[in-house]
Design an enzyme around this catalytic site. Structure first.
Site, PDB file in Angstrom:
ATOM      1  N   CYS A 118      68.300 -23.966  26.139  1.00 19.83           N
ATOM      2  CA  CYS A 118      69.257 -23.290  27.014  1.00 19.83           C
ATOM      3  C   CYS A 118      70.629 -23.923  26.848  1.00 19.83           C
ATOM      4  O   CYS A 118      70.787 -25.138  26.986  1.00 19.83           O
ATOM      5  CB  CYS A 118      68.824 -23.402  28.478  1.00 19.83           C
ATOM      6  SG  CYS A 118      67.207 -22.700  28.828  1.00 19.83           S
ATOM      7  N   CYS A 119      71.610 -23.085  26.533  1.00 22.26           N
ATOM      8  CA  CYS A 119      73.004 -23.504  26.506  1.00 22.26           C
ATOM      9  C   CYS A 119      73.802 -22.394  27.179  1.00 22.26           C
ATOM     10  O   CYS A 119      73.237 -21.610  27.929  1.00 22.26           O
ATOM     11  CB  CYS A 119      73.471 -23.808  25.079  1.00 22.26           C
ATOM     12  SG  CYS A 119      73.453 -22.429  23.925  1.00 22.26           S
ATOM     13  N   GLY A 120      75.093 -22.308  26.932  1.00 23.76           N
ATOM     14  CA  GLY A 120      75.897 -21.282  27.591  1.00 23.76           C
ATOM     15  C   GLY A 120      75.492 -19.865  27.218  1.00 23.76           C
ATOM     16  O   GLY A 120      75.256 -19.025  28.070  1.00 23.76           O
TER      17      GLY A 120
END
Length: 158
Positions: free
Chosen positions: A66-68
């Site tokens: 999970c990132c932006g």
């Protein structure tokens, strides 16, 4: 498979925590490789490297990042041989990432996806299997396609 590895950067931290708790409630053993606190400073490529290397080595069959937007994590993860990371933003593509492409890492954007959406996406992906639901001739095509992709990897990952 009831073991999964998960990681995030700051932009994906809150979503990662929600997904991790969801998986634990479902009975999965989850290795969290960080971030561990919201104030921690970690670049997206650091967590992606850890998760992808453990999937590439066979230590884990599947991972979640999970990132932006999910895109940076996917770019990094796909630099590892045998890793097929897919950026997904809804449930149907999450399932099809496994069914059609045999994706073994799901990347999700914490700026884009609410936890409840992510739970459904992750569940669809984890409950899917490669080539499921396709007629025999289409299954054969997908298996051959994956073999061709592996040949491309062998040529390009030295």
């Amino acid at each position: 498979m009831k073991k999964i590895i998960i990681g995030s950067d700051k932009s994906g931290f809150t979503l990662k925590e929600a997904i991790k708790n969801h998986l634990i409630e479902k009975g999965y053993e989850v290795e969290d490789v960080g971030m561990y606190e919201h104030e921690e400073k970690r670049a997206y490529f650091e967590s992606a490297k850890i998760v992808a290397s453990k999937v590439s080595s066979g230590e884990y069959e599947r991972g979640i990042l999970c990132c932006g937007t999910g895109m940076g994590m996917a770019i990094v993860a796909n630099k590892f041989k045998g890793v097929y990371a897919a950026v997904v933003e809804s449930s149907f593509p999450a399932k099809m990432a496994k069914v059609i492409n045999n994706a073994n890492i799901l990347t999700i954007g914490g700026w884009l996806i609410a936890p409840i959406q992510a739970f459904d996406m992750v569940d669809n992906w984890l409950n899917a299997s490669f080539t499921e639901g396709f007629p025999e001739d289409r299954q054969e095509f997908l298996k051959n396609a994956l073999n061709e992709i592996k040949k491309i990897e062998d040529e390009n990952f030295k």
